[in-house]
Design an enzyme around this catalytic site. Sequence first.
Site, PDB file in Angstrom:
ATOM      1  N   TYR A   1       0.833  -1.198   0.000  1.00 27.82           N
ATOM      2  CA  TYR A   1       0.000   0.000   0.000  1.00 27.82           C
ATOM      3  C   TYR A   1       0.874   1.256   0.000  1.00 27.82           C
ATOM      4  CZ  TYR A   1      -2.985   3.702   1.912  1.00 27.82           C
ATOM      5  OH  TYR A   1      -3.633   4.899   2.130  1.00 27.82           O
TER       6      TYR A   1
ATOM      7  N   SER B   1      -3.636  12.672   8.664  1.00 24.14           N
ATOM      8  CA  SER B   1      -4.508  12.387   7.531  1.00 24.14           C
ATOM      9  C   SER B   1      -5.962  12.249   7.977  1.00 24.14           C
ATOM     10  CB  SER B   1      -4.065  11.084   6.853  1.00 24.14           C
ATOM     11  OG  SER B   1      -5.030  10.641   5.923  1.00 24.14           O
TER      12      SER B   1
ATOM     13  N   GLN C   1      -4.775  17.305   7.510  1.00 23.69           N
ATOM     14  CA  GLN C   1      -5.004  17.176   6.066  1.00 23.69           C
ATOM     15  C   GLN C   1      -6.446  16.779   5.817  1.00 23.69           C
ATOM     16  OE1 GLN C   1      -5.395  13.758   4.779  1.00 23.69           O
ATOM     17  NE2 GLN C   1      -5.943  14.516   2.738  1.00 23.69           N
TER      18      GLN C   1
ATOM     19  N   TYR D   1      -9.481  15.616   3.224  1.00 21.84           N
ATOM     20  CA  TYR D   1     -10.009  15.111   1.963  1.00 21.84           C
ATOM     21  C   TYR D   1     -11.398  15.704   1.765  1.00 21.84           C
ATOM     22  CZ  TYR D   1      -6.415  11.515   1.283  1.00 21.84           C
ATOM     23  OH  TYR D   1      -5.235  10.858   1.066  1.00 21.84           O
TER      24      TYR D   1
ATOM     25  N   THR E   1      -6.095  18.404   0.293  1.00 25.60           N
ATOM     26  CA  THR E   1      -5.597  17.586  -0.811  1.00 25.60           C
ATOM     27  C   THR E   1      -6.458  17.820  -2.046  1.00 25.60           C
ATOM     28  OG1 THR E   1      -4.635  15.883   0.597  1.00 25.60           O
ATOM     29  CG2 THR E   1      -5.262  15.219  -1.622  1.00 25.60           C
TER      30      THR E   1
ATOM     31  N   LYS F   1      -2.431  21.011  -1.306  1.00 23.42           N
ATOM     32  CA  LYS F   1      -1.511  19.918  -1.600  1.00 23.42           C
ATOM     33  C   LYS F   1      -1.960  19.198  -2.879  1.00 23.42           C
ATOM     34  CE  LYS F   1       0.294  15.634   0.486  1.00 23.42           C
ATOM     35  NZ  LYS F   1      -0.305  14.653  -0.456  1.00 23.42           N
TER      36      LYS F   1
ATOM     37  N   HIS G   1       1.038  13.028  -5.120  1.00 23.08           N
ATOM     38  CA  HIS G   1       0.486  11.971  -4.259  1.00 23.08           C
ATOM     39  C   HIS G   1       1.427  10.763  -4.210  1.00 23.08           C
ATOM     40  CE1 HIS G   1      -3.532  11.668  -2.274  1.00 23.08           C
ATOM     41  NE2 HIS G   1      -3.135  10.434  -2.061  1.00 23.08           N
TER      42      HIS G   1
ATOM     43  N   ARG H   1       0.918   8.010  -6.796  1.00 20.51           N
ATOM     44  CA  ARG H   1      -0.207   7.091  -6.610  1.00 20.51           C
ATOM     45  C   ARG H   1      -1.472   7.543  -7.336  1.00 20.51           C
ATOM     46  NH1 ARG H   1      -0.122   3.447  -2.767  1.00 20.51           N
ATOM     47  NH2 ARG H   1      -2.220   3.838  -1.939  1.00 20.51           N
TER      48      ARG H   1
END
Length: 379
Positions: free
Chosen positions: A24, A106, A127, A129, A155, A249, A273, A276
């Site tokens: 991962y 995160s 961070q 999302y 992000t 970001k 990222h 990724r």
Amino acid sequence: MTITCTEDFRRLYKARVPKMFHDYAESGSYTESTFRCNESDFTRLNIRQRVGVDISEIDTRAQMAGEDAALPVAFAPVGMLGIQNIGGEIKVAQAAKQKGVPFILSTMSVASVEQVAKATGAPFWFQLYVVKDRDFVRDMIHRAKASGCSQLVVTMDLAMLGQRHKDVKNKLSIRPTLKNLINIATKPRWAYDFVSGPAVSFGNVVGHAKGVDDLASLLTWAAEMVDPALDWDDIAWIRKEWGGPVILKGIMDVEDARIAADMGIETIVVSNHGGRQLDGAGSTISWLPKIADAVGDRVELLLDSGVRTGMDIFRARGLGASGVLLGRAMVYALGAQGKPGVDRLLTLLEKELRTTMGLAGKTRLGDIGRGDVYWSEGP
């Protein structure tokens, strides 16, 4: 095993962490070309060696996003950090506090923002999302603020998921397959910590997002809530909810950097990222000088993806970044040795940076500039 560099941590990490969680972190999307270039392109950037300079005192202190740091590094937001090593988010946050560098939690962390705040008693960065459920996003922003987070990092490059073949083949899940269970049995240290430690629960999401009451519903939510409608108007809304500057970001283009600058964004992270998302996007270090030239001194630049050494930190400073974010290097150290590994990583990187600065004739980070690095070929 004697640890002398990030690569040593990487080897030990691979030996100690289950394959599905190792893969991962240690993978990219599609062909993984961007994932590989992020690291290899740093090695194509040479450093000018200088002599005849008094280097008896070298200062590695920096400022990032207006905050003081002992080194020009921050720990990047990494999902599932608390599975790589049980209690991982708190361990890294504590190491960051002790050293005096920023830690970024995160959204998809195991420990909640409240748990990290309670365990550290110090401000850290959060961070965000941006998902379809804007009520959850608004709530998450205010939870981060209430927890004392000093910076909000948004992000931008996850409006859809890049395909990561290793995760698909490994059937990455909180509920492992028989094949994964067999592999876990070969990692007794990790297995013991997992079984004897606190139950894994993604504290920022479970019990807070609509319909997410357990790990099974979390997996469904995570797959369905990525928002392809994310645009610059959303950033304006987030800034209003946060009540102050935000860090963006995932900027990898001069036009996007200019848009961010024009709307008053003060700090961006040049990031793909970790390779990724968009395979073939190019490395962050190759894009850094182009973005720096485009925005000048209007925007502070940070950089992530591919940073493994103190030499890389010097190179990024030379091309215009005020600091770097450590993602995989942090995961290697944490997965290999827990908090002592993260402590050791920071010690090694500081020594490497000091040595590089000294041999390049620099005693202050502010003296490092474009003339101190040069491409051996390419950009």
